[in-house]
Scaffold this active site. Structure first.
Site, PDB file in Angstrom:
ATOM      1  N   ALA A 143      -9.879   5.764   3.850  1.00  0.00           N
ATOM      2  CA  ALA A 143      -9.729   6.547   5.074  1.00  0.00           C
ATOM      3  C   ALA A 143     -11.018   7.309   5.339  1.00  0.00           C
ATOM      4  O   ALA A 143     -11.751   7.633   4.400  1.00  0.00           O
ATOM      5  CB  ALA A 143      -8.566   7.533   4.955  1.00  0.00           C
ATOM      6  N   ASN A 182      -8.791   1.597  10.045  1.00  0.00           N
ATOM      7  CA  ASN A 182      -7.978   1.261  11.210  1.00  0.00           C
ATOM      8  C   ASN A 182      -8.539   1.926  12.475  1.00  0.00           C
ATOM      9  O   ASN A 182      -9.027   1.273  13.385  1.00  0.00           O
ATOM     10  CB  ASN A 182      -6.532   1.685  10.963  1.00  0.00           C
ATOM     11  N   LYS A 214       0.845  -1.182   0.000  1.00  0.00           N
ATOM     12  CA  LYS A 214       0.000   0.000   0.000  1.00  0.00           C
ATOM     13  C   LYS A 214       0.888   1.241   0.000  1.00  0.00           C
ATOM     14  O   LYS A 214       1.687   1.438   0.907  1.00  0.00           O
ATOM     15  CB  LYS A 214      -0.910   0.020   1.233  1.00  0.00           C
TER      16      LYS A 214
END
Lengths: 263, 74
Positions: free
Chosen positions: A192, A214, A105
Site C-alpha cells: 500500500a 490499486n 490476502k
C-alpha cells in the site's frame, strides 16, 4: 544473469510461479470495462478481489468475472473492509466457497482515517486461516517482529505498507522495509502507498519480490496509461535491483578522464 | 403445510413461497431470485452452505442468509 529477459526472472508464492511482479487491485475504477482494460495493460497475473453482498434487486448486473477472466488471472480474494479477525475469517471462508481459492490476502484494518493494519487482529485471523488450510498473503505493519512472527506462523507472503492505503504517499519507510526484508525468507511485497511509477520502482529497487497496488492506477487521470507506466516501472526497478546500483558517494567522480586535457 | 417462508436475505426481510410439494431449498431460492449459482456463495445462519448441498438444504422461516459474490477491490 546479464542478457536474461524479464521472462526468465520469475517469483513463486505458495508453489505458484509468476512472471509479473505487479499485483493489482480491481476496485475504484469508473466501470468494469475500464477495470478490464487497465488490468490488461498492467500485465498483472494476480488481481485482488473483494467479496460483497449480491445486489438482489439487480441479479443480472454485470459481474467482475465477465471483464476480468478468472481463468486468465489468479484471483486473490481479500478482506478489505474487515475490522476484526472474525469478519476476515468469515469473509475468506465464503470466498473459498465462491471461487475455490485457498490463496488469499488477509488484511485486518484499524479505524479510519489511517486504516492502519491491526496487528493483534491480523495474528488472530492468520492463525485461524492457516489452521483451516488457507495460504495467507498478509498485509501488515512495517514491524520487523510482526513480520517474523507472521512468517513463523506459516504466512506465505509478508506485505507491509509503504504508506496508508490509498494515500499515494509513496514508500515512506525504505530503510525499515529493507531491515524487515533481511528477516523474511518468504516473498516480500509492498502492499500500500504507491502513488506513481517512481514509487513502484523504488519498492522494487529495494529488493521486494513484487508490489501490490490499486488506487495509483484506478485514480490516475488515465488509468490504462498509468497501468502501462506501472508495468514499466516494476520491470525497471527489478532490473536495477538485479543490476546492483553504484555506491553513493558524497562528492563528484568525473565520468571522463582528467588526463590528456588540452591546455 | 409449508406455505410461505420469511427469510432475512442480505439484511432484508423477504417472503418466499415454498414449492407445493415440499419445503424451500437453497437451490430453489437461488432460482427464484434469478442468480447464477456458479458465481455466488451462500451462508445460512452464519454457516457456509456448500454448493453441493444447495439442493437438499431446506430453509425455514427466521433463517438469515448472506449471498455474496466477488466485486472489484484492492
Amino acid at each position: 544473469m546479464d542478457g536474461s529477459t524479464a521472462a526468465d526472472d520469475t517469483w513463486t508464492v505458495a508453489g505458484r510461479t509468476f512472471r509479473s511482479r505487479l499485483i493489482v487491485g480491481t476496485g475504484r475504477y469508473k466501470d468494469l470495462e475500464e477495470t478490464g482494460r487497465a488490468i490488461e495493460a498492467s500485465g498483472a497475473e494476480i488481481v485482488t478481489v473483494a467479496l460483497r453482498r449480491v445486489n438482489l434487486s439487480d441479479p443480472n448486473a454485470p459481474m467482475l468475472q465477465d471483464y476480468v477472466d478468472p481463468k486468465k488471472y489468479t484471483y486473490l480474494p481479500n478482506t478489505a473492509g474487515c475490522f476484526t479477525a472474525k469478519e476476515a475469517v468469515r469473509t475468506l471462508r465464503l470466498a473459498r466457497e465462491a471461487g475455490g481459492w485457498n490463496l488469499v490476502k488477509l488484511e485486518v484494518l484499524g479505524p479510519p482515517p489511517l486504516l492502519y493494519p491491526d496487528m493483534p487482529g491480523t495474528f488472530e485471523a492468520a492463525e485461524a486461516l492457516i489452521k483451516d488450510g488457507f495460504e495467507v498473503m498478509v498485509y501488515c505493519a512495517d514491524d520487523p517482529l510482526a513480520a517474523k512472527r507472521l512468517q513463523d506462523m506459516g504466512c506465505v507472503a509478508i506485505m507491509p505498507l509503504g504508506a496508508p492505503i490509498g494515500s499515494g504517499l509513496g514508500v515512506q519507510n525504505p530503510a525499515m522495509l529493507s531491515m524487515i526484508m533481511e528477516q523474511v525468507t518468504v516473498p516480500f511485497l509492498v502492499d500500500a502507498g504507491v502513488g506513481t511509477a517512481s514509487d513502484a520502482a523504488i519498492a522494487m529497487e529495494l529488493g521486494c519480490d513484487a508490489v501490490l497496488l490499486n488506487s495509483a492506477i484506478a485514480h490516475a487521470k488515465d488509468p490504462v496509461l498509468m497501468a502501462r507506466a506501472m508495468k514499466a516501472a516494476i520491470e525497471a526497478g527489478r532490473l536495477a535491483y538485479r543490476a546492483g546500483r553504484m555506491p553513493r558517494r558524497m562528492g563528484a567522480d568525473p565520468s571522463s578522464p582528467l588526463t590528456g586535457l588540452i591546455r | 403445510m409449508h406455505g410461505s417462508v420469511t427469510l432475512t436475505l442480505n439484511g432484508e426481510t423477504r417472503v418466499f413461497e415454498g414449492p407445493a410439494d415440499g419445503p424451500l431449498s437453497v437451490a430453489a431460492l437461488l432460482v427464484a431470485i434469478g442468480l447464477d449459482t456458479r458465481k455466488v456463495a451462500v451462508e445460512r445462519n452464519e454457516e457456509i452452505v456448500p454448493r453441493s448441498r444447495y439442493a437438499d438444504t431446506w430453509l425455514a422461516s427466521g433463517d438469515s442468509l448472506e449471498i455474496v459474490h466477488f466485486i472489484g477491490g484492492g
